[in-house]
Design an enzyme around this catalytic site. Sequence first.
Site, PDB file in Angstrom:
ATOM      1  N   LYS A  57      -4.032  89.783  50.745  1.00 18.55           N
ATOM      2  CA  LYS A  57      -4.592  88.732  51.562  1.00 18.55           C
ATOM      3  C   LYS A  57      -3.671  87.386  51.648  1.00 18.55           C
ATOM      4  O   LYS A  57      -3.859  86.653  52.423  1.00 18.55           O
ATOM      5  CB  LYS A  57      -6.128  88.526  50.808  1.00 18.55           C
ATOM      6  CG  LYS A  57      -6.988  89.622  50.539  1.00 18.55           C
ATOM      7  CD  LYS A  57      -7.114  90.233  51.957  1.00 18.55           C
ATOM      8  CE  LYS A  57      -7.829  91.659  51.513  1.00 18.55           C
ATOM      9  NZ  LYS A  57      -8.040  92.431  52.995  1.00 18.55           N
ATOM     10  N   GLU A 112      -9.195  79.029  48.253  1.00 18.23           N
ATOM     11  CA  GLU A 112      -9.585  78.501  49.538  1.00 18.23           C
ATOM     12  C   GLU A 112     -10.405  77.519  49.539  1.00 18.23           C
ATOM     13  O   GLU A 112     -11.442  77.551  48.546  1.00 18.23           O
ATOM     14  CB  GLU A 112     -10.196  79.748  50.343  1.00 18.23           C
ATOM     15  CG  GLU A 112      -8.957  80.517  50.985  1.00 18.23           C
ATOM     16  CD  GLU A 112      -9.913  81.782  51.667  1.00 18.23           C
ATOM     17  OE1 GLU A 112     -10.878  81.645  52.023  1.00 18.23           O
ATOM     18  OE2 GLU A 112      -9.048  82.570  52.045  1.00 18.23           O
ATOM     19  N   HIS A 129     -22.945  91.454  50.817  1.00 15.46           N
ATOM     20  CA  HIS A 129     -21.812  91.935  51.450  1.00 15.46           C
ATOM     21  C   HIS A 129     -21.885  93.136  52.059  1.00 15.46           C
ATOM     22  O   HIS A 129     -21.069  94.119  52.645  1.00 15.46           O
ATOM     23  CB  HIS A 129     -20.573  92.179  50.938  1.00 15.46           C
ATOM     24  CG  HIS A 129     -20.173  90.629  49.881  1.00 15.46           C
ATOM     25  ND1 HIS A 129     -19.819  89.550  50.603  1.00 15.46           N
ATOM     26  CD2 HIS A 129     -20.227  90.334  48.495  1.00 15.46           C
ATOM     27  CE1 HIS A 129     -19.784  88.615  49.677  1.00 15.46           C
ATOM     28  NE2 HIS A 129     -20.026  88.927  48.683  1.00 15.46           N
ATOM     29  N   ARG A 148      -9.214  99.460  60.908  1.00 13.48           N
ATOM     30  CA  ARG A 148     -10.055 100.923  60.949  1.00 13.48           C
ATOM     31  C   ARG A 148     -11.153 100.345  62.130  1.00 13.48           C
ATOM     32  O   ARG A 148     -11.500  99.477  62.528  1.00 13.48           O
ATOM     33  CB  ARG A 148     -10.705 100.900  59.550  1.00 13.48           C
ATOM     34  CG  ARG A 148     -11.797  99.793  59.390  1.00 13.48           C
ATOM     35  CD  ARG A 148     -12.564 100.249  58.170  1.00 13.48           C
ATOM     36  NE  ARG A 148     -13.865  99.160  58.248  1.00 13.48           N
ATOM     37  CZ  ARG A 148     -13.912  98.196  57.307  1.00 13.48           C
ATOM     38  NH1 ARG A 148     -12.822  98.004  56.774  1.00 13.48           N
ATOM     39  NH2 ARG A 148     -14.744  97.529  57.421  1.00 13.48           N
TER      40      ARG A 148
HETATM   41  C1  MV4 Z   1     -15.571  82.568  52.021  1.00 11.15           C
HETATM   42  C2  MV4 Z   1     -16.797  82.178  52.141  1.00 11.15           C
HETATM   43  C3  MV4 Z   1     -16.700  80.803  52.130  1.00 11.15           C
HETATM   44  N1  MV4 Z   1     -15.640  79.982  52.395  1.00 11.15           N
HETATM   45  N2  MV4 Z   1     -14.362  82.282  52.090  1.00 11.15           N
HETATM   46  C4  MV4 Z   1     -17.176  87.294  51.874  1.00 11.15           C
HETATM   47  C5  MV4 Z   1     -16.526  88.569  52.112  1.00 11.15           C
HETATM   48  C6  MV4 Z   1     -14.953  88.302  52.157  1.00 11.15           C
HETATM   49  N3  MV4 Z   1     -14.519  88.764  53.304  1.00 11.15           N
HETATM   50  C7  MV4 Z   1     -15.013  86.858  52.463  1.00 11.15           C
HETATM   51  N4  MV4 Z   1     -16.290  86.285  52.099  1.00 11.15           N
HETATM   52  C8  MV4 Z   1     -16.491  84.962  52.181  1.00 11.15           C
HETATM   53  N5  MV4 Z   1     -15.563  84.004  52.145  1.00 11.15           N
HETATM   54  C9  MV4 Z   1     -14.451  80.808  52.072  1.00 11.15           C
HETATM   55  N6  MV4 Z   1     -13.437  80.259  52.099  1.00 11.15           N
HETATM   56  C10 MV4 Z   1     -18.038  82.995  52.251  1.00 11.15           C
HETATM   57  C11 MV4 Z   1     -17.758  84.417  52.085  1.00 11.15           C
HETATM   58  C12 MV4 Z   1     -18.943  85.065  52.174  1.00 11.15           C
HETATM   59  C13 MV4 Z   1     -19.350  85.861  53.530  1.00 11.15           C
HETATM   60  C14 MV4 Z   1     -18.386  86.147  54.441  1.00 11.15           C
HETATM   61  C15 MV4 Z   1     -18.540  86.818  55.490  1.00 11.15           C
HETATM   62  C16 MV4 Z   1     -19.841  87.705  55.549  1.00 11.15           C
HETATM   63  C17 MV4 Z   1     -20.890  87.494  54.552  1.00 11.15           C
HETATM   64  C18 MV4 Z   1     -20.491  86.682  53.468  1.00 11.15           C
HETATM   65  C19 MV4 Z   1     -21.374  86.386  52.273  1.00 11.15           C
HETATM   66  C20 MV4 Z   1     -21.223  85.785  51.209  1.00 11.15           C
HETATM   67  C21 MV4 Z   1     -19.958  84.899  51.111  1.00 11.15           C
END
Ligand code: MV4
Length: 498
Positions: free
Chosen positions: A116, A200, A235, A292
Amino acid sequence: MISKILIANRGEIAVRIIRACKELGIRSVAIYSDADKTSLHTRLADESYLIDSSPAQDSYLNKEKIIKIIKEVGADAVHPGYGFFAENAEFIKELEENKITFIGPSSKSVAKMGSKTEARKLMAKNKVPIVPGTTEPIKSIKEGLNTSEEIGYPVLLKAAAGGGGKGMRKINSKKEFESAFEATKREALKAFANDDIYIEKYILNPRHIEVQVLGDKHGNYIHLFERECSIQRRHQKIIEEAPSSFVDDLTRKKITSAAINAAKACGYYNAGTVEFLMDAKKNFYFLEMNTRLQVEHPVTELITGIDLVKEQISIASGNKLSFNQNDLKINGHALECRIYAEDPANNFLPSTGPIISYAPPAGPGVRVDSGFDHGSQITVHYDPLISKLVCWSDTRQSAITRMIRSLSEYVIGGLITNISFLKIIIDHPSFRKGDFDINFLSDEFMSNIKTTSNRKEEIEVEKIAALFAAVLKSKSAFNNIRNNHSVTTNKWMEQLYE
Ligand code: MV4
């Protein structure tokens, strides 16, 4: 030319790929585990081979055995579906070394996007907006505290080798930092055998918007617009749609060109998805790239008319993309509901056992991608996804109406499913308005809806009814033999009235 494809997967996605193979005149080879003897992919493929016992490690993640079967059956290509080996750079590399075509990107692109921090560095260099934060792992608590102070709390600690929500921790103030740092590092080491973590800025109540891209091996790239994937729980996505009702034309132009930059930056070919967070002001930030085919690819297929699996196979064969960007436009609106064998009223406990009756919805604008049917067993060994119900219509509102109609039509006997729960979400005023973010299915939402049902009692009745039907059927068959006339389809009904 690819003439025989081994599908290293199961369930609905294996069936989806087998169907594409059949339409292309390519021989399909399924692999299956003990638990999947009753699954659709095992039956539909041109050839099917039992790998081993049910646990994923012994079957769909059994690399040696799978490669052995690929060689024995003379498959010239492998489609990984999603999950299992789909984003495993080592597996892809081994195929590359054996001159077996992997229907997906190169092992190099997959490895690049797997880290990442490396991905963030690459994106920042290539005009893809990233969430403010670090592009290198944090080396000390002091460094972490300084960085967090700079970008402002709350911040998120994330594992560099993580993804999909695993290995993240929110920090609200500097006094939480030290213990959170240590805990995230420990968890990352345990989960990913790598304790690199980075920081982040925490984006408040964002939406999850992703862009489908395709690249060929000749350096051509196109995007197929965005998907809205904010409706998720822990998720696990539940409902997806295309296009997003939140994305306007200008934002779409910006986010899709950022996605193409992301694909170019890692020398990507085949189908990929670039994930973004989008805040209330429509600022968007790169999250990760999924190298994918995704579960929710059908909504993109329905609004563009492109068969993504056929395109993947064509790209893997070395062909140029079969269309250009100007050929594509958004046609109508599509929604997908993931149909899970789980109990929303009981903390989403998986429901296992045989499907004793199965009647999927149909009619205009309805597509059901299922891995199972009457008689199939749903077991504890894998994800409890039964099928995906995908509805298309000319507008979002009529697609919603069609989805509710289709969910109401869907009969899956013998198991508890999330169908009623899906109806509650789709019919919710906020969902209908398109007013939601990633926190829509919050604890508060969950406690405000009534998810209790009498499914347990219904299932008992269904089992008795199935038994009764089976007895009548065998009696009917017996009478047919006794009377020495051929079995007719209406005999069963006649028996009912005797
Ligand atoms: C975040 C975020 C808020 N701020 N990053 C969750 C999955 C992973 N791919 C990254 N995720 C998140 N990253 C920052 N800087 C909130 C999430 C997140 C989320 C993102 C996409 C879809 C669902 C989610 C559920 C909880 C938190």
